[in-house]
Write a protein that holds these residues in place. Structure first.
Motif, short mmCIF file in Angstrom:
data_model
loop_
_atom_site.label_atom_id
_atom_site.label_comp_id
_atom_site.label_asym_id
_atom_site.label_seq_id
_atom_site.Cartn_x
_atom_site.Cartn_y
_atom_site.Cartn_z
N ILE A 1 0.87 -1.02 -0.33
CA ILE A 1 -0.10 -0.21 0.23
C ILE A 1 1.14 1.07 0.04
O ILE A 1 1.88 1.34 1.13
N ARG A 2 0.45 1.95 -1.26
CA ARG A 2 1.88 2.82 -1.25
C ARG A 2 2.93 2.64 -1.69
O ARG A 2 3.91 1.65 -2.37
N ASP A 3 4.02 3.14 -0.08
CA ASP A 3 5.45 2.81 0.17
C ASP A 3 5.70 1.14 0.85
O ASP A 3 6.59 1.42 1.02
N LYS A 4 4.53 0.44 1.84
CA LYS A 4 4.10 -0.19 2.71
C LYS A 4 4.13 -1.42 2.09
O LYS A 4 3.48 -1.52 2.10
N ARG A 5 5.05 -2.37 2.61
CA ARG A 5 4.45 -3.44 2.69
C ARG A 5 3.51 -4.13 4.49
O ARG A 5 4.56 -3.70 4.61
N HIS A 6 2.48 -5.25 3.48
CA HIS A 6 1.93 -5.91 4.38
C HIS A 6 1.77 -6.98 4.53
O HIS A 6 1.35 -7.50 3.36
N ALA A 7 2.50 -7.77 5.28
CA ALA A 7 2.08 -9.03 5.81
C ALA A 7 0.82 -9.80 5.58
O ALA A 7 -0.84 -8.87 6.79
N ARG B 1 -0.47 -5.35 -5.08
CA ARG B 1 -0.02 -3.70 -4.69
C ARG B 1 -1.52 -2.64 -4.84
O ARG B 1 -1.82 -3.57 -6.07
N GLN B 2 -1.79 -2.03 -4.27
CA GLN B 2 -3.04 -1.35 -4.21
C GLN B 2 -3.05 -0.07 -5.46
O GLN B 2 -1.54 0.34 -4.82
N THR B 3 -3.64 0.00 -6.18
CA THR B 3 -3.43 0.59 -7.16
C THR B 3 -4.70 2.17 -7.31
O THR B 3 -4.15 2.98 -7.81
N SER B 4 -5.62 1.48 -6.83
CA SER B 4 -7.66 2.66 -6.84
C SER B 4 -7.52 2.92 -4.91
O SER B 4 -7.99 1.63 -4.76
#
Length: 295
Positions: free
Chosen positions: A45-51, A130-133
């Motif tokens: 999400i933007r510049d952060k990765r979430h497990a 990756r979230q794009t919207s």
């Protein structure tokens, strides 16, 4: 309510966003509605990765909320047994297209929450999205039915900061029709021409977009519903926001997989036939995808 469990049907792009939104508030399980299903392990999400912390459903696990993110063609056959098996569960429908919502609401009444999301994600590997919207997810309750306790909790500000941005929408039907119009333009055009969403903003596709919007508004007028204003501008705006995305229909056609065309343009063509409203442009795009080999 201190603990509750959500069950996701369809762990693709929207299912992945839903997991990321829910996992800090409740246990997240996945219904294996097709064989050899795998789960993503990460969402950016933007510049952060979430497990992602979700697992396949245990046979006897109690369920409070069922989130439907699969293709429209899978909804009825998958969901009816689940709602019977889990009588205390409410279901939140987030799939594309129209048709299953009305059938399920007729059968299961206020257990059905009809939703629409403008959030989106793109698969970047077998295990990552990756979230794009970055939109919102509007949820419409049936009649005067109370909000399920689990959903009440999820709507609290401290629980509602994830990627789906949940919101109760008292008038959900116009929202569904607006999304249906957008999908009726973007999905078949991108699928037929195998282009990304942003490319439909080109001059060569605008006549079709204008014609589709006009036909949808004619159907709405025949139904006694308000028209969708500035339809072509709305479609192009969504195409710009999701410019780098491949529509699910484009991916399905490329991979010779079943599409949702019956529940998008097909639904609209059938509505037009019932109401004696001509829909030549909708029918043209319906046939182009419905008659694609193996679709």
């Amino acid at each position: 309510m201190t603990e509750f469990t959500s069950l996701i049907v369809g762990p693709g792009a929207i299912g992945t966003l839903t997991c990321a939104h829910l996992q800090n508030s409740c246990k997240v399980l996945v219904h294996p509605h097709r064989p050899e299903m795998t789960l993503a392990t990460e969402l950016a999400i933007r510049d952060k990765r979430h497990a992602l912390t979700w697992t396949f459903c245990e046979e006897d696990a109690p369920i409070d909320l069922i989130w439907v993110c699969c293709k429209a063609g899978k909804v009825l056959n998958t969901l009816r047994p689940l709602l019977i098996k889990h009588p205390r569960a409410s279901v939140i429908l987030l799939h594309n297209g129209m048709g299953p919502q009305q059938m399920l609401a007729k059968q299961f009444g206020d257990r059905v929450i009809i939703g629409s999301t403008t959030c989106g994600a793109l698969r970047t590997s077998n295990s990552s999205y990756r979230q794009t919207s970055f939109g919102e997810t509007q949820l419409g309750l049936q009649g005067t039915s109370p909000t399920p306790p689990a959903l009440v909790r999820l709507l609290q500000p401290q629980e509602n900061s994830g990627p789906m941005r949940l919101k109760i929408q008292p008038e959900i039907e116009p929202v569904l029709w607006k999304k249906l119009l957008i999908n009726a333009c973007i999905n078949p055009i991108t699928a037929y021409h195998q282009i990304q969403n942003g490319q439909i903003r080109g001059y060569g596709y605008q006549a079709s977009i204008i014609a589709i919007c006009s036909e949808v508004n004619a159907i709405l007028a025949a139904l006694g519903m308000p028209s969708i204003e500035n339809g072509p501008e709305l479609v192009n705006e969504v195409a710009a926001i999701s410019a780098e995305n491949w529509s699910s229909m484009a991916v399905d056609v490329r991979n010779n997989q079943p599409t949702e065309i019956e529940f998008i343009n097909g639904f609209l063509v059938r509505q037009g036939n019932e109401l004696a409203v001509p829909t030549p442009e909708l029918e043209k795009w319906y046939k182009r995808i419905a008659l694609t080999p193996d679709s």
